[in-house]
Design a protein around this motif. Structure first.
Motif, PDB file in Angstrom:
ATOM      1  N   LYS A  69      37.310  37.052  41.238  1.00 32.01           N
ATOM      2  CA  LYS A  69      38.613  36.746  40.642  1.00 32.01           C
ATOM      3  C   LYS A  69      39.740  37.486  41.364  1.00 32.01           C
ATOM      4  O   LYS A  69      40.779  36.905  41.664  1.00 32.01           O
ATOM      5  CB  LYS A  69      38.609  37.104  39.155  1.00 32.01           C
ATOM      6  CG  LYS A  69      39.893  36.754  38.450  1.00 32.01           C
ATOM      7  CD  LYS A  69      39.816  37.048  36.966  1.00 32.01           C
ATOM      8  CE  LYS A  69      41.116  36.658  36.290  1.00 32.01           C
ATOM      9  NZ  LYS A  69      41.084  36.892  34.861  1.00 32.01           N
TER      10      LYS A  69
ATOM     11  N   LYS B  58      42.948  27.786  35.568  1.00 33.59           N
ATOM     12  CA  LYS B  58      41.602  28.311  35.281  1.00 33.59           C
ATOM     13  C   LYS B  58      40.543  27.408  35.887  1.00 33.59           C
ATOM     14  O   LYS B  58      39.546  27.881  36.439  1.00 33.59           O
ATOM     15  CB  LYS B  58      41.397  28.458  33.770  1.00 33.59           C
ATOM     16  CG  LYS B  58      42.152  29.607  33.174  1.00 33.59           C
ATOM     17  CD  LYS B  58      41.931  29.710  31.678  1.00 33.59           C
ATOM     18  CE  LYS B  58      42.777  30.803  31.076  1.00 33.59           C
ATOM     19  NZ  LYS B  58      42.651  30.885  29.629  1.00 33.59           N
TER      20      LYS B  58
ATOM     21  N   GLN C 280      40.399  28.064  39.543  1.00 41.05           N
ATOM     22  CA  GLN C 280      39.720  29.318  39.807  1.00 41.05           C
ATOM     23  C   GLN C 280      38.209  29.175  39.702  1.00 41.05           C
ATOM     24  O   GLN C 280      37.470  29.649  40.544  1.00 41.05           O
ATOM     25  CB  GLN C 280      40.215  30.410  38.837  1.00 41.05           C
ATOM     26  CG  GLN C 280      41.610  30.893  39.142  1.00 41.05           C
ATOM     27  CD  GLN C 280      42.082  31.920  38.138  1.00 41.05           C
ATOM     28  OE1 GLN C 280      41.400  32.241  37.166  1.00 41.05           O
ATOM     29  NE2 GLN C 280      43.269  32.458  38.370  1.00 41.05           N
ATOM     30  N   ARG C 281      37.754  28.469  38.635  1.00 43.42           N
ATOM     31  CA  ARG C 281      36.308  28.252  38.486  1.00 43.42           C
ATOM     32  C   ARG C 281      35.748  27.456  39.660  1.00 43.42           C
ATOM     33  O   ARG C 281      34.685  27.789  40.189  1.00 43.42           O
ATOM     34  CB  ARG C 281      36.027  27.528  37.161  1.00 43.42           C
ATOM     35  CG  ARG C 281      36.176  28.397  35.925  1.00 43.42           C
ATOM     36  CD  ARG C 281      35.601  27.726  34.686  1.00 43.42           C
ATOM     37  NE  ARG C 281      36.215  26.450  34.402  1.00 43.42           N
ATOM     38  CZ  ARG C 281      37.305  26.259  33.667  1.00 43.42           C
ATOM     39  NH1 ARG C 281      37.914  27.315  33.140  1.00 43.42           N
ATOM     40  NH2 ARG C 281      37.795  25.045  33.449  1.00 43.42           N
ATOM     41  N   LYS C 282      36.485  26.454  40.090  1.00 43.70           N
ATOM     42  CA  LYS C 282      36.046  25.621  41.205  1.00 43.70           C
ATOM     43  C   LYS C 282      35.983  26.442  42.491  1.00 43.70           C
ATOM     44  O   LYS C 282      34.995  26.346  43.238  1.00 43.70           O
ATOM     45  CB  LYS C 282      36.979  24.438  41.388  1.00 43.70           C
ATOM     46  CG  LYS C 282      36.574  23.508  42.519  1.00 43.70           C
ATOM     47  CD  LYS C 282      37.495  22.317  42.629  1.00 43.70           C
ATOM     48  CE  LYS C 282      37.081  21.423  43.783  1.00 43.70           C
ATOM     49  NZ  LYS C 282      38.001  20.307  43.953  1.00 43.70           N
TER      50      LYS C 282
ATOM     51  N   ALA D 117      33.034  28.778  42.352  1.00 41.82           N
ATOM     52  CA  ALA D 117      31.778  28.040  42.489  1.00 41.82           C
ATOM     53  C   ALA D 117      31.562  27.670  43.927  1.00 41.82           C
ATOM     54  O   ALA D 117      30.514  27.699  44.486  1.00 41.82           O
ATOM     55  CB  ALA D 117      31.809  26.790  41.619  1.00 41.82           C
TER      56      ALA D 117
END
Length: 100
Positions: free
Chosen positions: A66, A92, A95-97, A100
């Motif tokens: 992060k 968000k 960020q998750r993508k 990943a």
């Protein structure tokens, strides 16, 4: 001395051997205000190389995905390669993508 914020107005006036009333008049003088602003810009400009170096170090060695992602986003934004038109949910998801 005002910019460094290490002394009170009273302490600065004493160091300059002037009264506090004179000091406040100086502080409110447009030329003084302009000079103080110019000094602030100079200080920020001189800190820029260290800020860039620090940001790159965070990008390389940040303790979490992060933190590194946030550093990358700042760099992309400053380079004009990343739009700030998102909303919290979209951000968000991005960020998750990216993680990943």
């Amino acid at each position: 001395m005002l910019f460094e914020d290490e002394k009170t107005n009273s302490e600065i006036a004493k160091m300059l051997h002037i009264g506090e009333t004179t000091f406040y008049k100086w502080k409110n003088n447009p030329k003084f205000i302009k000079a103080q602003h110019e000094y602030a810009v100079y200080q920020f400009d001189s800190a820029l190389p260290l800020a860039v170096k620090t940001l790159i170090e965070i990008l390389k060695y940040g303790k979490s995905d992060k933190v590194r992602l946030q550093a990358a986003q700042i760099i992309f934004k400053r380079a004009g390669l990343f739009s700030d038109n998102g909303n919290p949910e979209l951000d968000k998801a991005k960020q998750r993508k990216a993680i990943a």
